[in-house]
Design a protein around this motif. Sequence first.
Motif, PDB file in Angstrom:
ATOM      1  N   LEU A 144       2.547  -0.231  14.228  1.00  0.00           N
ATOM      2  CA  LEU A 144       2.892  -0.501  12.830  1.00  0.00           C
ATOM      3  C   LEU A 144       4.337  -0.111  12.543  1.00  0.00           C
ATOM      4  O   LEU A 144       5.059  -0.822  11.845  1.00  0.00           O
ATOM      5  CB  LEU A 144       1.938   0.259  11.898  1.00  0.00           C
ATOM      6  N   GLU A 145       4.744   1.028  13.087  1.00  0.00           N
ATOM      7  CA  GLU A 145       6.148   1.444  12.953  1.00  0.00           C
ATOM      8  C   GLU A 145       7.077   0.389  13.549  1.00  0.00           C
ATOM      9  O   GLU A 145       8.115   0.047  12.985  1.00  0.00           O
ATOM     10  CB  GLU A 145       6.374   2.777  13.666  1.00  0.00           C
ATOM     11  N   ARG A 146       6.701  -0.106  14.718  1.00  0.00           N
ATOM     12  CA  ARG A 146       7.519  -1.100  15.416  1.00  0.00           C
ATOM     13  C   ARG A 146       7.647  -2.385  14.599  1.00  0.00           C
ATOM     14  O   ARG A 146       8.644  -3.104  14.689  1.00  0.00           O
ATOM     15  CB  ARG A 146       6.889  -1.396  16.778  1.00  0.00           C
ATOM     16  N   ALA A 192       0.827  -1.221   0.000  1.00  0.00           N
ATOM     17  CA  ALA A 192       0.000   0.000   0.000  1.00  0.00           C
ATOM     18  C   ALA A 192       0.856   1.263   0.000  1.00  0.00           C
ATOM     19  O   ALA A 192       1.903   1.329   0.638  1.00  0.00           O
ATOM     20  CB  ALA A 192      -0.922  -0.005   1.212  1.00  0.00           C
ATOM     21  N   ASP A 193       0.361   2.290  -0.723  1.00  0.00           N
ATOM     22  CA  ASP A 193       1.033   3.597  -0.708  1.00  0.00           C
ATOM     23  C   ASP A 193       0.842   4.297   0.626  1.00  0.00           C
ATOM     24  O   ASP A 193       1.735   4.980   1.117  1.00  0.00           O
ATOM     25  CB  ASP A 193       0.463   4.493  -1.822  1.00  0.00           C
ATOM     26  N   ARG A 194      -0.374   4.170   1.179  1.00  0.00           N
ATOM     27  CA  ARG A 194      -0.690   4.788   2.469  1.00  0.00           C
ATOM     28  C   ARG A 194      -1.391   3.756   3.336  1.00  0.00           C
ATOM     29  O   ARG A 194      -2.141   2.917   2.845  1.00  0.00           O
ATOM     30  CB  ARG A 194      -1.618   5.997   2.313  1.00  0.00           C
ATOM     31  N   ILE A 195      -1.155   3.851   4.642  1.00  0.00           N
ATOM     32  CA  ILE A 195      -1.815   2.962   5.597  1.00  0.00           C
ATOM     33  C   ILE A 195      -2.532   3.813   6.626  1.00  0.00           C
ATOM     34  O   ILE A 195      -1.947   4.750   7.180  1.00  0.00           O
ATOM     35  CB  ILE A 195      -0.785   2.047   6.290  1.00  0.00           C
ATOM     36  N   THR A 196      -3.807   3.528   6.838  1.00  0.00           N
ATOM     37  CA  THR A 196      -4.543   4.248   7.878  1.00  0.00           C
ATOM     38  C   THR A 196      -4.599   3.391   9.132  1.00  0.00           C
ATOM     39  O   THR A 196      -5.111   2.274   9.111  1.00  0.00           O
ATOM     40  CB  THR A 196      -5.969   4.625   7.417  1.00  0.00           C
ATOM     41  N   ALA A 197      -4.017   3.921  10.199  1.00  0.00           N
ATOM     42  CA  ALA A 197      -4.105   3.289  11.517  1.00  0.00           C
ATOM     43  C   ALA A 197      -5.332   3.853  12.217  1.00  0.00           C
ATOM     44  O   ALA A 197      -5.668   5.027  12.054  1.00  0.00           O
ATOM     45  CB  ALA A 197      -2.847   3.591  12.324  1.00  0.00           C
ATOM     46  N   LEU A 198      -6.010   3.033  13.008  1.00  0.00           N
ATOM     47  CA  LEU A 198      -7.245   3.492  13.655  1.00  0.00           C
ATOM     48  C   LEU A 198      -6.958   4.385  14.857  1.00  0.00           C
ATOM     49  O   LEU A 198      -7.811   5.185  15.246  1.00  0.00           O
ATOM     50  CB  LEU A 198      -8.086   2.291  14.092  1.00  0.00           C
ATOM     51  N   VAL A 248       6.797  -0.805   9.359  1.00  0.00           N
ATOM     52  CA  VAL A 248       6.143   0.055   8.375  1.00  0.00           C
ATOM     53  C   VAL A 248       6.743   1.460   8.457  1.00  0.00           C
ATOM     54  O   VAL A 248       6.949   1.993   9.551  1.00  0.00           O
ATOM     55  CB  VAL A 248       4.618   0.120   8.622  1.00  0.00           C
ATOM     56  N   GLU A 249       7.011   2.054   7.286  1.00  0.00           N
ATOM     57  CA  GLU A 249       7.581   3.410   7.259  1.00  0.00           C
ATOM     58  C   GLU A 249       6.598   4.405   7.875  1.00  0.00           C
ATOM     59  O   GLU A 249       5.419   4.427   7.513  1.00  0.00           O
ATOM     60  CB  GLU A 249       7.871   3.827   5.822  1.00  0.00           C
ATOM     61  N   LYS A 250       7.110   5.244   8.763  1.00  0.00           N
ATOM     62  CA  LYS A 250       6.275   6.243   9.441  1.00  0.00           C
ATOM     63  C   LYS A 250       5.588   7.166   8.442  1.00  0.00           C
ATOM     64  O   LYS A 250       4.434   7.555   8.627  1.00  0.00           O
ATOM     65  CB  LYS A 250       7.137   7.056  10.408  1.00  0.00           C
ATOM     66  N   SER A 251       6.280   7.509   7.362  1.00  0.00           N
ATOM     67  CA  SER A 251       5.736   8.453   6.372  1.00  0.00           C
ATOM     68  C   SER A 251       4.519   7.901   5.636  1.00  0.00           C
ATOM     69  O   SER A 251       3.750   8.653   5.038  1.00  0.00           O
ATOM     70  CB  SER A 251       6.815   8.822   5.355  1.00  0.00           C
TER      71      SER A 251
END
Length: 258
Positions: free
Chosen positions: A171-173, A157-163, A176-179
């Motif tokens: 997700l970072e841990r 995915a280009d972007r990931i939405t965290a709830l 997954v890239e923070k950006s």
Amino acid sequence: LMTSSGGIIRGIESWPEYILASTLVEFGHDVTVLSSSSVIGKHDAKKKEVIDGINVVRFNPVIPSSFLHIMRNKWDIIHMHHLGYLAPISSYAALAVKIRKLPSVFTVHGIYHDPYLVSDAEDPFSHKINQSIQYVFPYLYPWKIPNWFVHLPMINADRITALTAWESKELERLGVEKSKIEVVPNGIELKKYNNTKEKNYFKKKGIDGDILLFVGQPSRRKGWEYFLRAMPGILKKNENAKAVFVGYRNDKKVESLC
């Protein structure tokens, strides 16, 4: 295009995919949702139908027919919901995203339901969290292919939405890239509740005192047992406190513990 597990079903208007899809339709967008055919027979659901302006198509989630459907048709953006262990269709979509270079978004809906990350999906924090997500195709380790396939929506995915902000950090841990991450909580349809006339529901039911509210299914992963086991300590400090369940169904274990 959206991909999901249960997807859009008549009479279940609280699912986030339904709320998002129906709102996009109201804004004038053309929305198609691909989901599992397993709901046919269990719910009012057909293989192909239009629900509140949303085009719904259901596939066997395991075989790659949904992948072929995605590859054959034109999409402006793909929004994948759930990892592949719940929604293999989302993993097939992630494969198509990679091949066709389509813009994409992914929403996790609960990272620690993932059996590759937790030993017990019903009580994920009872054991150490496993962080070994397979990010690249394991040519030399074919037994790791299911791990790779399940996590494709998160990988491609280009972007990931965290709830939540907490889920974003998790997700970072996990690598997954923070950006790539944006915090976007699930929405609710406010107009359903704007005209609610009942203002004293608990009083009407004969419930008074300070209320500790549990909202959700009484399944183990919702943590109801921790909620109830805390009550004796709470009652020592506040003898008028009440534990109230909303969304409850009969459950002998819950009632026994009560």
